[in-house]
Design an enzyme around this catalytic site. Structure first.
Site, PDB file in Angstrom:
ATOM      1  CG  LEU A   1     -53.928   0.976 -14.843  1.00 59.80           C
ATOM      2  CD1 LEU A   1     -52.534   0.458 -15.179  1.00 59.80           C
ATOM      3  CD2 LEU A   1     -54.190   0.851 -13.354  1.00 59.80           C
TER       4      LEU A   1
ATOM      5  CE  LYS B   1     -53.052  11.460 -10.687  1.00 57.74           C
ATOM      6  NZ  LYS B   1     -53.439  12.784 -11.244  1.00 57.74           N
TER       7      LYS B   1
ATOM      8  NE  ARG C   1     -56.053  22.430  -4.042  1.00 57.92           N
ATOM      9  CZ  ARG C   1     -56.397  21.334  -3.381  1.00 57.92           C
ATOM     10  NH1 ARG C   1     -57.518  21.322  -2.676  1.00 57.92           N
ATOM     11  NH2 ARG C   1     -55.633  20.265  -3.417  1.00 57.92           N
TER      12      ARG C   1
END
Length: 231
Positions: A65, A63, A207
Site C-alpha cells: 500500500l 500487503k 503454524r
C-alpha cells in the site's frame, strides 16, 4: 481437483535455513508456499526466487500500500521474480495501479480485505464504523471492479464473497485450523473442509504445519481433508 494445488503452506519461520529444511521435509506433498514479512526480511526474497525457479509456486504476502507509482514499480519487479501470487491492501487506487503494472504477466493479484486476526471491535478501535463482514464484502466488490485476480478473506465470509466475485476469482483464506487445534492469534477461523465448502479456492496454513511435531504428517492430514471436500 488436486488439493496440492490449493494448499499454500506459510513459511512462517525466522531464517532461510529453517524454510529450506521445511520445504525439503514436505517434499512433493506441497507445491505452493507463502512468504511474508518475517522471512522476507531475513533473506527470504532471494529464497522466493529460488523456490520459483525450482518449480514451486510462491505467494508473496507483502500487503502493498503506497502511492500509485510506487505500487506499480514494486509489482513490476515482483513480476520479474516469477511469483505466482501477491497481496496488496484492497484500496481502489492501489489495486488499479497494480493491475495495470501486472497486465499480461500471469501474476495473480490478491486484495487484502480484513485481517483474520481482527474482529469488529478491532475495526472499531482503529476508527472504522461498521462490522468486519460488511467491509470485506465492500472491498471484494471493489477488487472485482478493478480487475484483481482474487481476494484474501476469512472463510467465514467466503460464501458471501463468492456470490460477489463469481466462480473465476480466487478466494485465498488464512486462519485455517484443523479441528481441535489452537486458534492462536486468529479470531475468524475455520477447518479446511468447512472453508472449501464455503467457497474458498486456496487455503493458507502456517503454524498447524510449521509447528507440528511431524510437519509432513500434518500436511497429509490437511490435504486428505481438502481432497475429500473437493470431491
Amino acid at each position: 481437483m488436486d488439493a496440492r494445488n490449493r494448499l499454500i503452506v506459510g513459511l512462517d519461520v525466522a531464517t532461510v535455513t529453517e524454510a529450506e529444511k521445511l520445504v525439503s521435509t514436505l517434499a512433493e506433498d506441497v507445491t505452493f508456499y507463502k512468504i511474508g514479512y518475517q522471512l522476507a526480511f531475513a533473506g527470504g526474497l532471494e529464497f522466493a526466487r529460488d523456490l520459483a525457479q525450482s518449480g514451486k509456486k510462491v505467494f508473496l504476502d507483502m500487503k502493498l500500500l503506497d502511492i500509485d507509482n510506487t505500487v506499480a514499480s514494486a509489482v513490476e519487479n515482483i513480476v520479474r521474480m516469477g511469483m505466482t501470487m501477491l497481496t496488496l491492501h484492497a484500496y481502489p487506487k492501489a489495486m488499479q495501479a497494480a493491475v495495470e503494472a501486472a497486465q499480461g504477466s500471469g501474476l495473480c493479484l490478491l486484495g487484502v480485505t480484513v485481517l483474520t486476526s481482527m474482529d469488529d471491535q478491532d475495526l472499531n478501535d482503529a476508527g472504522y464504523q461498521g462490522d468486519a463482514r460488511s467491509l470485506v464484502l465492500k472491498r471484494a466488490a471493489q477488487a472485482k471492479e478493478k480487475g484483481m485476480g482474487g481476494i484474501v478473506c476469512s472463510a467465514q465470509e467466503a460464501q458471501a464473497v463468492r456470490a460477489i466475485l463469481g466462480s473465476d476469482m480466487a478466494i485465498v483464506t488464512p486462519g485455517i485450523r484443523p479441528a481441535g487445534s489452537d486458534a492462536g492469534d486468529q479470531k475468524r477461523v475455520m477447518t479446511p473442509a468447512d472453508a472449501i465448502h464455503a467457497g474458498s479456492s486456496h487455503l493458507v496454513v502456517g503454524r498447524p504445519i510449521v509447528k507440528a511435531d511431524d510437519p509432513r504428517a500434518a500436511t497429509q492430514v490437511i490435504l486428505a481433508e481438502m481432497q475429500a471436500a473437493f470431491t
